[in-house]
Design a protein around this motif. Structure first.
Motif, PDB file in Angstrom:
ATOM      1  N   SER A 154       0.822  -1.212   0.000  1.00 15.30           N
ATOM      2  CA  SER A 154       0.000   0.000   0.000  1.00 15.30           C
ATOM      3  C   SER A 154       0.855   1.261   0.000  1.00 15.30           C
ATOM      4  O   SER A 154       0.370   2.342  -0.324  1.00 15.30           O
ATOM      5  N   GLY A 155       2.110   1.114   0.405  1.00 22.11           N
ATOM      6  CA  GLY A 155       2.973   2.283   0.541  1.00 22.11           C
ATOM      7  C   GLY A 155       2.783   2.994   1.863  1.00 22.11           C
ATOM      8  O   GLY A 155       3.368   4.040   2.089  1.00 22.11           O
ATOM      9  N   GLU A 156       1.950   2.422   2.735  1.00 23.33           N
ATOM     10  CA  GLU A 156       1.697   3.022   4.042  1.00 23.33           C
ATOM     11  C   GLU A 156       1.553   1.936   5.100  1.00 23.33           C
ATOM     12  O   GLU A 156       0.470   1.654   5.580  1.00 23.33           O
ATOM     13  N   SER A 157       2.671   1.332   5.465  1.00 26.07           N
ATOM     14  CA  SER A 157       2.643   0.259   6.461  1.00 26.07           C
ATOM     15  C   SER A 157       3.634   0.477   7.602  1.00 26.07           C
ATOM     16  O   SER A 157       3.463  -0.080   8.672  1.00 26.07           O
ATOM     17  N   HIS A 158       4.656   1.291   7.382  1.00 23.83           N
ATOM     18  CA  HIS A 158       5.717   1.529   8.361  1.00 23.83           C
ATOM     19  C   HIS A 158       5.890   3.043   8.565  1.00 23.83           C
ATOM     20  O   HIS A 158       6.062   3.776   7.586  1.00 23.83           O
ATOM     21  N   PHE A 159       5.869   3.478   9.815  1.00 23.73           N
ATOM     22  CA  PHE A 159       5.950   4.910  10.102  1.00 23.73           C
ATOM     23  C   PHE A 159       6.855   5.192  11.296  1.00 23.73           C
ATOM     24  O   PHE A 159       7.035   4.349  12.166  1.00 23.73           O
ATOM     25  N   THR A 160       7.362   6.423  11.328  1.00 16.93           N
ATOM     26  CA  THR A 160       8.031   6.971  12.502  1.00 16.93           C
ATOM     27  C   THR A 160       7.248   8.202  12.921  1.00 16.93           C
ATOM     28  O   THR A 160       6.908   9.041  12.076  1.00 16.93           O
ATOM     29  N   VAL A 161       6.949   8.291  14.217  1.00 16.40           N
ATOM     30  CA  VAL A 161       6.256   9.452  14.773  1.00 16.40           C
ATOM     31  C   VAL A 161       7.208  10.127  15.750  1.00 16.40           C
ATOM     32  O   VAL A 161       7.726   9.486  16.667  1.00 16.40           O
ATOM     33  N   GLU A 162       7.454  11.408  15.531  1.00 15.92           N
ATOM     34  CA  GLU A 162       8.206  12.230  16.471  1.00 15.92           C
ATOM     35  C   GLU A 162       7.208  13.234  17.016  1.00 15.92           C
ATOM     36  O   GLU A 162       6.650  14.035  16.254  1.00 15.92           O
ATOM     37  N   ILE A 163       6.962  13.162  18.313  1.00 13.06           N
ATOM     38  CA  ILE A 163       5.922  13.972  18.921  1.00 13.06           C
ATOM     39  C   ILE A 163       6.400  14.588  20.229  1.00 13.06           C
ATOM     40  O   ILE A 163       7.044  13.923  21.033  1.00 13.06           O
TER      41      ILE A 163
END
Length: 94
Positions: A44-53
């Motif tokens: 899908s092109g949207e399965s792995h993320f990094t969140v900096e919050i």
């Protein structure tokens, strides 16, 4: 290099975190392209993320409590749409 593409899952991550945690700083990076061909990459092109919050809600909270707060805000996205999520959470004073 992280993928600059921002699709519906990344937008939903950002929206949910803004509502739940009122961050003073938030960056959602789509890392999916770096995992092409690996387990969990669903195409899908949207399965792995990094969140900096960064959020005042994290003041006085442990690393685990911060991660749990992020996970709670994302709820069903983690179960259904996100395979991997790296979280870097801090309070404004850090």
């Amino acid at each position: 290099m992280p993928d600059a593409f921002t699709g519906p899952v990344a937008a939903e991550i950002e929206q949910r975190l803004r509502v739940a945690l009122a961050p003073t700083r938030l960056a959602v990076t789509n890392d999916s392209d770096r995992h092409r061909g690996h387990a969990g990459h669903d195409g899908s092109g949207e399965s792995h993320f990094t969140v900096e919050i960064e959020s005042p809600a994290f003041t006085g909270k442990s690393r685990l409590e911060r991660q749990r707060a992020v996970n709670a805000a994302l709820g069903d996205l983690l179960r259904e749409r996100i395979h991997a999520l790296a979280i870097r959470a801090k309070a404004p004073s850090e």
